[in-house]
Design a protein around this motif. Structure first.
Motif, PDB file in Angstrom:
ATOM      1  N   SER A  68       2.841  -3.941   0.317  1.00  0.00           N
ATOM      2  CA  SER A  68       3.430  -5.169   1.095  1.00  0.00           C
ATOM      3  C   SER A  68       2.307  -6.253   1.502  1.00  0.00           C
ATOM      4  O   SER A  68       2.598  -6.888   2.159  1.00  0.00           O
ATOM      5  CB  SER A  68       3.776  -4.351   2.654  1.00  0.00           C
ATOM      6  N   SER A  74       7.173  -5.910   1.628  1.00  0.00           N
ATOM      7  CA  SER A  74       7.443  -5.028   0.299  1.00  0.00           C
ATOM      8  C   SER A  74       8.681  -5.547  -0.431  1.00  0.00           C
ATOM      9  O   SER A  74       9.094  -4.460  -1.089  1.00  0.00           O
ATOM     10  CB  SER A  74       7.494  -3.629   1.045  1.00  0.00           C
ATOM     11  N   SER A 145      -0.227  -1.470   3.607  1.00  0.00           N
ATOM     12  CA  SER A 145       0.881  -0.774   3.627  1.00  0.00           C
ATOM     13  C   SER A 145       0.911   0.719   4.317  1.00  0.00           C
ATOM     14  O   SER A 145       1.658   1.209   5.066  1.00  0.00           O
ATOM     15  CB  SER A 145       1.810  -0.910   2.618  1.00  0.00           C
TER      16      SER A 145
END
Length: 445
Positions: A68, A74, A145
């Motif tokens: 992301s 993302s 992420s």
């Protein structure tokens, strides 16, 4: 007396997902024809193909959440199937090992969000179920992420992650070694199954972990899984030299391979009192093989044509912790400092020139990395590929190769059918498995 030439170790490098380490391969006309990655039959066929080729193991990489960093989202990762969707790696170990007799499985499992007690229980269970064919690729989670998905606002700094991993391994070793070899009595007449005096209660209280209890699994066939590592920074190389039985590294050419091999062996001897050469050095390699060189080159062009630029930028953003969507595509990547995986970033810098003097732009870096993480690509006939493999072994210090997937299962079928026999003809590859466990097969010369 003339020394026998070193024989290569081979592993298949893949993920439990729709796409592995060559972005866009799900679009390739040769990818997964008649197969689906989320069905057992696909993994059984892949495993049997690799065992037919006498591979040491299938090595399953992993990422705990969609990348992301690119544009702080993302979206691009999901849109272009950049290692997404990806399923949990350990779930396919019993499927792979039940379909084979010798093939090992290396699973990538992070130390950051699972307590070592649970990790030991999982890995011992898998080693039992596989009859001693499991390896653990020890990692710390490196992308934002992953940390966000597990509820952390900030990532633990790199140096502290290594401190935490050191203590993690200390707890794991205590647990795996807590059962003495003769602890199990299994006397039906008396009813005594195990002698508690021979099953140690681990009582650990450290900076990062507390653990008080006995390991819930009796010793597995290997005792503990084969320990695998991919350390590339200075601290990472020390961790690998201390703990690993085999190391996975990505270097674009012979010179960088040899530098890494020399550095690792020096660390083994001088810092950790381990013999040089006692850790297997397995380098990343992507192959595109065909009956003729022109056919192989055509295949290679089709592979590169499948890579989406935005997807490539999303991947390097996630791996290296910089948002490449905000950068000039013509900027020289050598001028950048990355918080992510340093060693792999260096593989891009040296991808076009062994000395790293030829500039690599952001666009070039993204496309190079999305094709195979900056590892060398051997394109040609079986003889061409075998020549390159021999050079990396004899001049680069490689003990073997992690063969990165392109289109599957075809890339492995072609390698097994074409390259393996050529290596065997040259005396550079085994003709039978030497042992019954993954550790024994890896240790063989």
């Amino acid at each position: 007396m003339r020394k026998e030439p070193k024989k290569a170790h081979l592993l298949g490098f893949i993920q439990h997902g729709v796409n592995s380490h060559a972005t866009g391969m799900w679009r390739n006309t040769k990818d997964k024809i008649g197969w689906h990655f989320s069905r057992p039959q696909y993994w059984q066929h892949m495993a049997r193909t690799m065992e037919r080729g006498l591979f040491d193991a299938m090595f399953i990489a992993d990422e705990l959440a969609p990348y992301s960093t690119h544009d702080n989202s993302s979206d691009a990762t999901v849109k272009w199937a950049v290692q997404c969707p990806t399923h949990e790696p350990s779930t396919i170990v019993p499927i792979i090992t039940a379909a084979t007799e010798h093939l090992g499985v290396g699973v990538t499992l992070s130390t950051m969000f699972v307590h070592p007690y649970a990790m030991c229980r999982l890995l011992s269970s898998l080693d039992h179920l596989s009859n001693g064919r499991v390896a653990w690729n020890v990692v710390s989670s490196y992308s934002k992420s992953e940390w966000e998905a597990y509820g952390h606002v900030d990532m633990t700094p790199r140096s502290e992650r290594y401190d935490k991993m050191e203590e993690y391994m200390e707890v794991c070793y205590q647990l795996w070694d807590s059962w003495e070899p003769d602890a199990i009595i299994a006397d039906k007449e008396s009813g005594i199954y195990a002698d508690p005096a021979k099953v140690k209660v681990v009582d650990h209280e450290g900076k990062y972990f507390k653990c008080k209890g006995r390991h819930f699994c009796a010793p597995s066939p290997q005792g503990r899984p084969v320990i695998w590592q991919a350390g590339s920074s200075g601290r990472g190389r020390d961790f690998a030299a201390k703990h690993a039985e085999a190391i996975f590294a990505v270097h674009p050419g012979v010179e960088r391979m040899r530098q890494y091999a020399d550095d690792l062996n020096e660390r083994l001897e001088t810092t950790f009192n381990r013999p040089a050469g006692s850790v297997k050095l397995i380098y990343g390699l992507q192959t595109v093989v065909a009956e003729t060189r022109s056919e192989a080159e055509d295949k290679y062009e089709r592979i590169k044509a499948c890579i989406p630029l935005e997807g490539a930028l999303a991947w390097i953003s996630g791996h290296f912790g910089l948002d490449f969507s905000k950068m000039d595509l013509d900027e020289n990547v050598k001028n950048l400092e990355v918080p992510g995986i340093q060693g792999l970033f260096e593989s891009i810098i040296y991808a076009k020139d062994p000395k790293g003097l030829v500039p690599v732009t952001v666009k070039e870096a993204a496309l190079i990395y999305a094709q195979g993480m900056g590892m060398p690509v051997a394109v040609g006939t079986a003889k061409d590929v075998a020549d390159q493999i021999e050079s990396y072994m004899d001049d680069g210090g490689a003990d073997g190769f992690m063969l990165a997937a392109t289109y599957t299962p075809g890339c492995y079928e072609e390698f097994v059918d074409l390259v393996v026999p050529e290596l065997q003809r040259r005396g550079r590859y085994r003709t039978a498995y030497p042992g019954n466990t993954l550790r024994a097969n890896l240790a063989a010369d």
